[in-house]
Scaffold this motif. Structure first.
Motif, PDB file in Angstrom:
ATOM      1  N   GLU A 144      -8.532   2.432  23.893  1.00 25.76           N
ATOM      2  CA  GLU A 144      -7.807   1.861  25.278  1.00 25.76           C
ATOM      3  C   GLU A 144      -8.044   0.345  25.348  1.00 25.76           C
ATOM      4  O   GLU A 144      -9.193   0.006  25.401  1.00 25.76           O
ATOM      5  CB  GLU A 144      -8.329   2.614  26.534  1.00 25.76           C
ATOM      6  CG  GLU A 144      -7.631   1.989  27.745  1.00 25.76           C
ATOM      7  CD  GLU A 144      -6.119   1.842  27.752  1.00 25.76           C
ATOM      8  OE1 GLU A 144      -5.442   2.966  27.872  1.00 25.76           O
ATOM      9  OE2 GLU A 144      -5.625   0.756  28.128  1.00 25.76           O
ATOM     10  N   ASP A 171      -8.565  -2.902  21.351  1.00 29.14           N
ATOM     11  CA  ASP A 171      -7.016  -3.029  20.884  1.00 29.14           C
ATOM     12  C   ASP A 171      -6.877  -2.092  19.525  1.00 29.14           C
ATOM     13  O   ASP A 171      -7.569  -2.420  18.560  1.00 29.14           O
ATOM     14  CB  ASP A 171      -6.590  -4.504  20.587  1.00 29.14           C
ATOM     15  CG  ASP A 171      -5.407  -4.613  20.239  1.00 29.14           C
ATOM     16  OD1 ASP A 171      -4.711  -3.742  19.701  1.00 29.14           O
ATOM     17  OD2 ASP A 171      -4.790  -5.938  20.226  1.00 29.14           O
ATOM     18  N   VAL A 172      -6.094  -1.152  19.414  1.00 26.27           N
ATOM     19  CA  VAL A 172      -5.965  -0.272  18.537  1.00 26.27           C
ATOM     20  C   VAL A 172      -5.635  -1.117  17.089  1.00 26.27           C
ATOM     21  O   VAL A 172      -6.090  -0.615  16.080  1.00 26.27           O
ATOM     22  CB  VAL A 172      -5.052   0.950  18.377  1.00 26.27           C
ATOM     23  CG1 VAL A 172      -3.636   0.478  18.564  1.00 26.27           C
ATOM     24  CG2 VAL A 172      -5.225   2.157  17.643  1.00 26.27           C
ATOM     25  N   GLY A 204      -4.018   4.514  23.571  1.00 27.21           N
ATOM     26  CA  GLY A 204      -3.785   4.150  25.183  1.00 27.21           C
ATOM     27  C   GLY A 204      -3.905   5.366  25.950  1.00 27.21           C
ATOM     28  O   GLY A 204      -2.900   6.138  26.383  1.00 27.21           O
ATOM     29  N   GLN A 233       2.205   0.132  30.234  1.00 26.60           N
ATOM     30  CA  GLN A 233       1.616   0.996  31.012  1.00 26.60           C
ATOM     31  C   GLN A 233       2.862   2.039  31.852  1.00 26.60           C
ATOM     32  O   GLN A 233       3.080   1.517  32.843  1.00 26.60           O
ATOM     33  CB  GLN A 233       0.592   0.598  31.967  1.00 26.60           C
ATOM     34  CG  GLN A 233      -0.584  -0.041  31.262  1.00 26.60           C
ATOM     35  CD  GLN A 233      -1.768  -0.490  32.138  1.00 26.60           C
ATOM     36  OE1 GLN A 233      -1.453  -1.018  33.063  1.00 26.60           O
ATOM     37  NE2 GLN A 233      -2.967  -0.629  31.555  1.00 26.60           N
ATOM     38  N   ASN A 258       1.234   8.815  23.761  1.00 22.13           N
ATOM     39  CA  ASN A 258       2.132   8.109  24.468  1.00 22.13           C
ATOM     40  C   ASN A 258       2.233   6.754  24.301  1.00 22.13           C
ATOM     41  O   ASN A 258       1.406   6.181  24.799  1.00 22.13           O
ATOM     42  CB  ASN A 258       2.217   8.635  26.021  1.00 22.13           C
ATOM     43  CG  ASN A 258       3.421   7.919  27.029  1.00 22.13           C
ATOM     44  OD1 ASN A 258       4.231   7.282  26.467  1.00 22.13           O
ATOM     45  ND2 ASN A 258       3.095   8.073  28.249  1.00 22.13           N
ATOM     46  N   TYR A 300       5.622  -1.882  23.876  1.00 24.55           N
ATOM     47  CA  TYR A 300       5.790  -3.407  23.328  1.00 24.55           C
ATOM     48  C   TYR A 300       5.103  -3.445  21.900  1.00 24.55           C
ATOM     49  O   TYR A 300       5.536  -4.195  21.268  1.00 24.55           O
ATOM     50  CB  TYR A 300       5.089  -4.178  24.340  1.00 24.55           C
ATOM     51  CG  TYR A 300       3.674  -4.063  24.298  1.00 24.55           C
ATOM     52  CD1 TYR A 300       2.804  -5.389  23.582  1.00 24.55           C
ATOM     53  CD2 TYR A 300       2.938  -3.174  24.832  1.00 24.55           C
ATOM     54  CE1 TYR A 300       1.573  -5.294  23.402  1.00 24.55           C
ATOM     55  CE2 TYR A 300       1.457  -3.120  24.681  1.00 24.55           C
ATOM     56  CZ  TYR A 300       0.913  -3.981  24.210  1.00 24.55           C
ATOM     57  OH  TYR A 300      -0.280  -4.127  24.057  1.00 24.55           O
ATOM     58  N   LEU A 357       2.238   9.381  32.364  1.00 22.48           N
ATOM     59  CA  LEU A 357       3.008  10.715  32.445  1.00 22.48           C
ATOM     60  C   LEU A 357       2.491  11.503  33.612  1.00 22.48           C
ATOM     61  O   LEU A 357       1.178  11.579  33.523  1.00 22.48           O
ATOM     62  CB  LEU A 357       2.906  11.623  31.002  1.00 22.48           C
ATOM     63  CG  LEU A 357       3.639  10.967  29.769  1.00 22.48           C
ATOM     64  CD1 LEU A 357       3.277  11.622  28.544  1.00 22.48           C
ATOM     65  CD2 LEU A 357       5.278  11.462  30.292  1.00 22.48           C
TER      66      LEU A 357
HETATM   67  N1  SAM Z   1      -1.649   8.295  27.706  1.00 24.46           N
HETATM   68  C1  SAM Z   1      -1.094   7.885  29.019  1.00 24.46           C
HETATM   69  C2  SAM Z   1      -0.078   8.588  29.482  1.00 24.46           C
HETATM   70  O1  SAM Z   1       0.593   9.206  28.741  1.00 24.46           O
HETATM   71  O2  SAM Z   1      -0.114   8.837  30.930  1.00 24.46           O
HETATM   72  C3  SAM Z   1      -0.917   6.387  29.002  1.00 24.46           C
HETATM   73  C4  SAM Z   1       0.338   5.872  28.247  1.00 24.46           C
HETATM   74  S1  SAM Z   1       0.863   4.183  28.355  1.00 24.46           S
HETATM   75  C5  SAM Z   1       2.349   4.531  27.689  1.00 24.46           C
HETATM   76  C6  SAM Z   1       0.202   3.086  27.160  1.00 24.46           C
HETATM   77  C7  SAM Z   1      -1.535   3.112  27.126  1.00 24.46           C
HETATM   78  O3  SAM Z   1      -1.633   2.075  26.183  1.00 24.46           O
HETATM   79  C8  SAM Z   1      -1.873   2.164  28.574  1.00 24.46           C
HETATM   80  O4  SAM Z   1      -2.951   2.733  28.875  1.00 24.46           O
HETATM   81  C9  SAM Z   1      -2.248   0.879  27.960  1.00 24.46           C
HETATM   82  O5  SAM Z   1      -3.259   0.217  28.683  1.00 24.46           O
HETATM   83  C10 SAM Z   1      -2.562   1.242  26.695  1.00 24.46           C
HETATM   84  N2  SAM Z   1      -2.655   0.080  25.619  1.00 24.46           N
HETATM   85  C11 SAM Z   1      -1.748  -1.010  25.407  1.00 24.46           C
HETATM   86  N3  SAM Z   1      -1.776  -1.737  24.426  1.00 24.46           N
HETATM   87  C12 SAM Z   1      -2.848  -1.153  23.604  1.00 24.46           C
HETATM   88  C13 SAM Z   1      -3.455  -1.653  22.427  1.00 24.46           C
HETATM   89  N4  SAM Z   1      -3.131  -2.490  21.721  1.00 24.46           N
HETATM   90  N5  SAM Z   1      -4.440  -0.635  21.996  1.00 24.46           N
HETATM   91  C14 SAM Z   1      -4.792   0.390  22.712  1.00 24.46           C
HETATM   92  N6  SAM Z   1      -4.330   0.800  24.014  1.00 24.46           N
HETATM   93  C15 SAM Z   1      -3.291  -0.069  24.477  1.00 24.46           C
END
Ligand code: SAM
Length: 292
Positions: free
Chosen positions: A77, A102-103, A56, A28, A127, A131, A31
């Motif tokens: 998300e 979970d995507v 996400g 997390q 974004n 991991y 932006l």
């Molecule tokens: N889009 C937002 C931004 O740019 O401010 C947040 C980006 S942040 C780098 C990554 C996002 O992916 C987080 O909200 C996190 O909870 C979500 N996330 C993490 N693993 C995920 C998964 N396996 N499937 C879906 N979402 C996930």
């Protein structure tokens, strides 16, 4: 127009209101710069008839910009704590939808079919959580979804490997896998200062344009990927040595590999990193009869 989510002040006030604490384990890093977000969306070349898939959404910073510039955005998300926040921040955008999943476990093909019925142009814009960038990209590519491409932020180091050309230090089985499905280019390098919290690594945005046809015709796609991975098992070894140690044992194994290399016109002393996709294609087709 509504106030942007992605300003430092608005982001801080949203996070405080909900008592949200970042989970590093979920990648997390949000932006807080609308200029960067707009440039990301520019690279996706969306129209008012496009659909966007986001992975996400966080608190909706990018989702909002996508909703403004496309027909519909669907965001996956994983973090349940973000759902009430997104419900509030995205309430001005009825053309946005959040799926709590979970995507990597989602049936994205089915979602495209139901959510984007009548929409011909679909882009993945995100974004990414750092991991899992590679599994997410590979998983979506291998499904051969009806999408035009991807514009995604990820670690610069992974971006470099994805878009690397033969003969460079970053070129490897990931470059080949992604470039088999898409035309890949790095379109932006992004400073750490546009995120909260700031990530430990450098970031970049890549654009992947899905190919209409694969760049090479193959006897067997799975076998081709197996051969490319085997060829990079130890980067410093020659292609002959890597294949000899990686392919299953059998009578005359080394002779068979040498013969395949000769037929594909590849010197056995070359290293995997010097071979083009076309050369790997020829080689895997030649090895197919003995090692499949
Ligand atoms: N889009 C937002 C931004 O740019 O401010 C947040 C980006 S942040 C780098 C990554 C996002 O992916 C987080 O909200 C996190 O909870 C979500 N996330 C993490 N693993 C995920 C998964 N396996 N499937 C879906 N979402 C996930």
């Amino acid at each position: 127009m509504h106030k942007d989510i992605a300003t430092p002040i608005r982001t801080k006030s949203i996070l405080e209101k909900y008592g949200f604490s970042f989970k590093k384990s979920l990648g997390q890093n949000f932006l807080i710069d609308t200029n960067i977000l707009n440039r990301i969306v520019d690279h996706a070349e969306l129209t008012e008839d496009s659909g966007a898939i986001e992975i996400g959404p966080g608190i909706g910073a990018l989702t909002e910009q996508l909703a403004r510039r496309s027909k519909k955005v669907v965001a996956f998300e994983i973090d349940q704590r973000l759902l009430p926040i997104l419900e509030e921040t995205l309430s001005p955008y009825p053309n946005s939808k959040v799926i709590h999943q979970d995507v990597l476990k989602a049936d994205v093909g089915q979602v495209i079919e139901t959510e984007f019925a009548g929409i011909d142009d679909v882009m993945v814009v995100a974004n990414l959580p750092y991991y899992v960038t590679t599994p997410i990209i590979m998983n979506l590519l291998e499904k051969k979804l009806p999408i035009r491409g991807f514009v995604v932020m990820l670690q610069k180091e992974v971006a470099d490997r994805i878009s690397a050309k033969p003969g460079t230090k970053d070129y490897g089985s990931l470059s080949i896998a992604v470039q088999y499905y898409t035309e890949a280019e790095t379109v932006m390098i992004v400073p750490k200062t546009v995120f909260v919290p700031q990530p430990n690594v450098e970031s970049a945005v890549i654009r992947l344009t899905v190919r209409k046809e694969p760049p090479v015709a193959l006897k067997d796609e799975g076998f081709f990927f197996q051969i490319t991975r085997a060829s990079f098992a130890q980067r410093r070894k020659t292609i002959l040595n890597n294949l000899t140690s990686q392919l299953p044992d059998g009578k005359a194994k080394k002779e068979q590999i040498l013969e395949a290399l000769q037929k594909a016109e590849i010197e056995p002393t070359r290293r995997g990193e010097t071979l083009t996709i076309e050369e790997f294609a020829k080689l895997s087709d030649e090895l197919y009869k003995d090692f499949k």
